[in-house]
Design an enzyme around this catalytic site. Structure first.
Site, PDB file in Angstrom:
ATOM      1  N   TRP A  17       0.887  -1.197   0.048  1.00  0.00           N
ATOM      2  CA  TRP A  17      -0.039  -0.042  -0.017  1.00  0.00           C
ATOM      3  C   TRP A  17       0.905   1.259   0.186  1.00  0.00           C
ATOM      4  O   TRP A  17       1.840   1.384   0.767  1.00  0.00           O
ATOM      5  CB  TRP A  17      -0.894   0.005   1.327  1.00  0.00           C
ATOM      6  CG  TRP A  17      -1.698   1.434   1.153  1.00  0.00           C
ATOM      7  CD1 TRP A  17      -2.729   1.656   0.404  1.00  0.00           C
ATOM      8  CD2 TRP A  17      -1.275   2.620   2.006  1.00  0.00           C
ATOM      9  NE1 TRP A  17      -3.159   3.093   0.869  1.00  0.00           N
ATOM     10  CE2 TRP A  17      -2.376   3.440   1.623  1.00  0.00           C
ATOM     11  CE3 TRP A  17      -0.248   2.817   2.912  1.00  0.00           C
ATOM     12  CZ2 TRP A  17      -2.110   4.731   2.146  1.00  0.00           C
ATOM     13  CZ3 TRP A  17      -0.252   4.022   3.732  1.00  0.00           C
ATOM     14  CH2 TRP A  17      -1.374   5.003   3.081  1.00  0.00           C
ATOM     15  N   GLU A  38      -3.124  -3.101  -2.531  1.00  0.00           N
ATOM     16  CA  GLU A  38      -4.213  -2.398  -1.652  1.00  0.00           C
ATOM     17  C   GLU A  38      -4.584  -1.053  -2.327  1.00  0.00           C
ATOM     18  O   GLU A  38      -3.667  -0.184  -2.221  1.00  0.00           O
ATOM     19  CB  GLU A  38      -3.792  -2.054  -0.284  1.00  0.00           C
ATOM     20  CG  GLU A  38      -4.970  -1.684   0.579  1.00  0.00           C
ATOM     21  CD  GLU A  38      -4.500  -1.522   1.994  1.00  0.00           C
ATOM     22  OE1 GLU A  38      -3.474  -1.859   2.543  1.00  0.00           O
ATOM     23  OE2 GLU A  38      -5.423  -1.302   2.717  1.00  0.00           O
ATOM     24  N   LYS A  72      -7.098   2.572  -2.390  1.00  0.00           N
ATOM     25  CA  LYS A  72      -7.596   3.566  -1.522  1.00  0.00           C
ATOM     26  C   LYS A  72      -8.512   4.674  -2.206  1.00  0.00           C
ATOM     27  O   LYS A  72      -8.128   4.875  -3.335  1.00  0.00           O
ATOM     28  CB  LYS A  72      -6.673   4.208  -0.423  1.00  0.00           C
ATOM     29  CG  LYS A  72      -7.082   4.717   0.568  1.00  0.00           C
ATOM     30  CD  LYS A  72      -5.941   5.178   1.553  1.00  0.00           C
ATOM     31  CE  LYS A  72      -6.526   6.021   2.775  1.00  0.00           C
ATOM     32  NZ  LYS A  72      -5.425   6.030   4.019  1.00  0.00           N
ATOM     33  N   ASP A 101      -9.693  -3.011   1.596  1.00  0.00           N
ATOM     34  CA  ASP A 101      -9.713  -2.650   2.729  1.00  0.00           C
ATOM     35  C   ASP A 101     -11.286  -2.014   3.001  1.00  0.00           C
ATOM     36  O   ASP A 101     -11.662  -1.096   2.141  1.00  0.00           O
ATOM     37  CB  ASP A 101      -8.798  -1.252   2.976  1.00  0.00           C
ATOM     38  CG  ASP A 101      -8.734  -0.825   4.279  1.00  0.00           C
ATOM     39  OD1 ASP A 101      -9.805  -0.578   4.988  1.00  0.00           O
ATOM     40  OD2 ASP A 101      -7.726  -1.036   5.184  1.00  0.00           O
ATOM     41  N   HIS A 154     -11.833   1.615   2.528  1.00  0.00           N
ATOM     42  CA  HIS A 154     -11.136   2.451   1.390  1.00  0.00           C
ATOM     43  C   HIS A 154     -12.120   2.474   0.333  1.00  0.00           C
ATOM     44  O   HIS A 154     -11.658   2.898  -0.803  1.00  0.00           O
ATOM     45  CB  HIS A 154     -10.132   1.611   0.764  1.00  0.00           C
ATOM     46  CG  HIS A 154      -8.816   1.714   1.840  1.00  0.00           C
ATOM     47  ND1 HIS A 154      -7.383   1.425   1.712  1.00  0.00           N
ATOM     48  CD2 HIS A 154      -8.755   2.415   3.091  1.00  0.00           C
ATOM     49  CE1 HIS A 154      -6.823   1.864   2.721  1.00  0.00           C
ATOM     50  NE2 HIS A 154      -7.565   2.178   3.517  1.00  0.00           N
ATOM     51  N   HIS A 203      -8.615  -6.324   4.461  1.00  0.00           N
ATOM     52  CA  HIS A 203      -8.323  -5.523   5.599  1.00  0.00           C
ATOM     53  C   HIS A 203      -9.734  -5.317   6.263  1.00  0.00           C
ATOM     54  O   HIS A 203     -10.364  -4.378   5.631  1.00  0.00           O
ATOM     55  CB  HIS A 203      -7.587  -4.283   5.200  1.00  0.00           C
ATOM     56  CG  HIS A 203      -6.235  -4.411   5.224  1.00  0.00           C
ATOM     57  ND1 HIS A 203      -5.487  -3.575   4.977  1.00  0.00           N
ATOM     58  CD2 HIS A 203      -5.532  -5.661   5.296  1.00  0.00           C
ATOM     59  CE1 HIS A 203      -3.886  -3.775   4.801  1.00  0.00           C
ATOM     60  NE2 HIS A 203      -4.022  -5.176   5.208  1.00  0.00           N
ATOM     61  N   ASP A 242     -12.770   8.704   8.210  1.00  0.00           N
ATOM     62  CA  ASP A 242     -11.811   7.759   8.861  1.00  0.00           C
ATOM     63  C   ASP A 242     -11.908   6.461   8.125  1.00  0.00           C
ATOM     64  O   ASP A 242     -13.061   5.867   8.258  1.00  0.00           O
ATOM     65  CB  ASP A 242     -11.837   7.666  10.378  1.00  0.00           C
ATOM     66  CG  ASP A 242     -10.773   6.959  10.665  1.00  0.00           C
ATOM     67  OD1 ASP A 242      -9.404   7.190  10.353  1.00  0.00           O
ATOM     68  OD2 ASP A 242     -11.113   6.091  11.423  1.00  0.00           O
ATOM     69  N   ASP A 290     -10.454   3.728   9.531  1.00  0.00           N
ATOM     70  CA  ASP A 290      -9.709   2.934  10.442  1.00  0.00           C
ATOM     71  C   ASP A 290     -10.376   2.697  11.921  1.00  0.00           C
ATOM     72  O   ASP A 290      -9.523   2.783  12.893  1.00  0.00           O
ATOM     73  CB  ASP A 290      -8.298   3.212  10.620  1.00  0.00           C
ATOM     74  CG  ASP A 290      -7.645   2.912   9.068  1.00  0.00           C
ATOM     75  OD1 ASP A 290      -7.357   1.783   8.736  1.00  0.00           O
ATOM     76  OD2 ASP A 290      -7.233   4.137   8.592  1.00  0.00           O
ATOM     77  N   ASP A 335      -7.135  -4.254  10.053  1.00  0.00           N
ATOM     78  CA  ASP A 335      -6.344  -2.854  10.036  1.00  0.00           C
ATOM     79  C   ASP A 335      -7.204  -1.698  10.529  1.00  0.00           C
ATOM     80  O   ASP A 335      -8.382  -1.273   9.763  1.00  0.00           O
ATOM     81  CB  ASP A 335      -6.565  -2.751   8.385  1.00  0.00           C
ATOM     82  CG  ASP A 335      -5.378  -1.688   8.318  1.00  0.00           C
ATOM     83  OD1 ASP A 335      -4.776  -0.780   8.928  1.00  0.00           O
ATOM     84  OD2 ASP A 335      -5.515  -1.168   7.035  1.00  0.00           O
TER      85      ASP A 335
HETATM   86  C1  RNT Z   1      -3.713   2.837   4.545  1.00  0.00           C
HETATM   87  C2  RNT Z   1      -3.918   1.444   4.411  1.00  0.00           C
HETATM   88  C3  RNT Z   1      -2.702   0.364   5.057  1.00  0.00           C
HETATM   89  C4  RNT Z   1      -2.385   0.745   6.358  1.00  0.00           C
HETATM   90  C5  RNT Z   1      -1.422  -0.216   7.117  1.00  0.00           C
HETATM   91  C6  RNT Z   1      -0.778   0.829   8.154  1.00  0.00           C
HETATM   92  O1  RNT Z   1      -4.999   3.550   4.362  1.00  0.00           O
HETATM   93  O2  RNT Z   1      -5.179   0.571   4.828  1.00  0.00           O
HETATM   94  O3  RNT Z   1      -3.313  -0.701   5.045  1.00  0.00           O
HETATM   95  O4  RNT Z   1      -3.536   1.194   7.237  1.00  0.00           O
HETATM   96  O5  RNT Z   1      -0.418  -0.474   6.034  1.00  0.00           O
HETATM   97 ZN    ZN Z   2      -5.523  -1.262   4.810  1.00  0.00          ZN
END
Ligand code: RNT
Ligand code: ZN
Length: 417
Positions: free
Chosen positions: A183, A224, A226, A257, A260, A284, A292, A294, A324
């Site tokens: 990523w 990955e 985003k 993810d 994302h 993820h 956000d 995460d 994640d």
């Molecule tokens: C970032 C990605 C990635 C990170 C990690 C720390 O937006 O989700 O996976 O969160 O690699």
């Molecule tokens: Zn991620």
């Protein structure tokens, strides 16, 4: 008492044609990859490590952040002890143990991860890995593999190459293939005029980074995407379309993810599409909340839907499940445990779905009964099956795990400040 509850629950599921024993067997065989970075707010242990950058922002000031590899491993031990089943640990290159050596990321070697490998080996854990394309002087512009300067690009490519070799060696030493996830933060805060150049450079950089063939029994690669990040609101080079195309044409694992995509977009519906064309998936599991991506995973609709798709499509064998997220506003060990237990419970719920009946109803065109049964299944006694799973794996059930974390906080975490 718990056994009575379990047998009553078994009966309730049997009435719907579901065998909880089979579900528990699959659940016990399915590892989650625990992301090391929840324990130290994504800082890592390199000289001068601080806030992660790359658009990753960790909010909160809960005491007890792990400051050393030993502290982080102790915290992971504590979290893992509260999860039923055998899991994996997901490392970033920035968690290298350099022992004061002046070595930059383009020259990292397995020796810098010996502490992690020995720790994992002693516990029978598999490791997963990530090159770290943020939190570094050469990433300060926000550009890495797509940087217009060839020298900067070459540095990051070399980092990726070094990480793939490290991952393969981890996989060899631990007897379990490491998944290496790429990523990058590259993007643009405001409207770029050239969207094409960076994407061409990214494809080229990745091709060089991945040029070396690695035995998939040792390590596999994932990429990955985003949608946007802090500081890359207008443009992210590695978008979903970019990596979907890349993963299909290069036969890489695609990392989806959950945080994302557009807020109402679910990755669950993407699984059966992309698995037509890519060899496997890395998920993820995360929780997006507004801007956000995460937040700590909970048993929400999105997480349940992901697990349902994995079970319904029989995709667990082609999917690596990783967590994640990062939250520094609550106890960090608890954050791991809450998210991991939520993901495992969501998976258990999916494994306990009255699948045969639902498929029959769907095939018969009885969508009324299909919806009715889907709703009915939600109140079947999942909790009693989960409690039994925890009991069999000798981990505290219900809120018992939190008392362990509270004790750990008193005895270990609060003494760190
Ligand atoms: C970032 C990605 C990635 C990170 C990690 C720390 O937006 O989700 O996976 O969160 O690699
Ligand atoms: Zn991620």
């Amino acid at each position: 008492m718990s056994n009575t509850a379990y047998s009553l629950a078994q009966e309730a599921y049997a009435e719907q044609g579901v065998d909880p024993e089979a579900a528990l067997q699959t659940l016990a065989r399915t590892p989650l990859s625990l992301h090391c970075w929840q324990g130290d707010d994504v800082r890592g242990f390199e000289a001068g490590a601080g806030e992660p950058g790359g658009g990753l922002a960790v909010t909160g000031a809960y005491p007890g952040r792990a400051r050393t590899p030993d502290e982080l491993r102790a915290d992971l031990d504590q979290a893992l002890a509260l999860l039923p089943g055998r899991h994996r640990v997901n490392l970033h290159a920035s968690y290298a143990e350099l022992g004061g050596a002046k070595v930059d990321r383009d020259a990292y070697e397995i020796a810098h991860f010996r502490g992690w490998v020995e720790w994992a080996k002693a516990r029978g854990l598999g490791l997963d890995f990530n090159p770290t394309f943020f939190g570094h002087l050469l990433a300060q512009s926000g550009l890495t593999l797509t940087h217009p300067d060839e020298g900067v690009r070459r540095f990051w490519i070399a980092h990726g190459i070094a990480c793939r070799r490290i991952a393969a060696e981890m996989g060899r030493q631990l007897g379990s293939a490491t998944i290496t996830n790429v990523w990058i933060p590259d993007g643009s805060k405001d409207l770029p005029v050239d969207r094409r150049g960076p994407r061409e450079r990214l494809a080229q950089s990745l091709d060089t980074l991945f040029a070396e063939a690695i035995d998939p029994a040792l390590a596999i690669d994932a990429v990955e995407s985003k949608l946007f990040g802090l500081g890359s609101e207008a443009y992210v080079v590695g978008s979903h379309e970019f990596y979907l195309g890349y993963a299909i044409t290069r036969q890489k694992h695609l990392c989806l993810d959950a945080g994302h995509f557009h807020p109402t977009e679910s990755i669950a519906d993407k699984i059966s599409s992309v698995l037509q064309f890519v060899p496997g998936l890395l998920l993820h599991v995360s929780r997006g909340v507004r801007w956000d991506s995460d937040h700590v995973v909970i048993q929400d609709e999105a997480t349940r839907a992901i697990c349902e798709e994995l079970v319904r499509g029989e995709y667990l064998g082609r999917t690596r499940l990783g967590l994640d997220y990062f939250d520094a506003s609550i106890n960090r060990v608890a954050a791991w445990v809450i998210g991991a237990r939520a993901a495992l419970k969501a998976l258990l719920a999916a494994l306990l779905e009255p699948a045969v009946q639902l498929r029959e109803l769907e095939a018969a065109g009885d969508f009324t009964a299909r919806l009715a049964l889907l709703e009915e299944a939600r109140t079947l006694p999942l909790g009693a099956i989960w409690d039994e799973h925890c009991r069999r794996h000798n981990v505290p059930g219900r809120m018992g795990w939190l008392r362990e974390v509270q004790r750990y906080e008193r005895e270990v975490l609060t003494r760190r400040n």
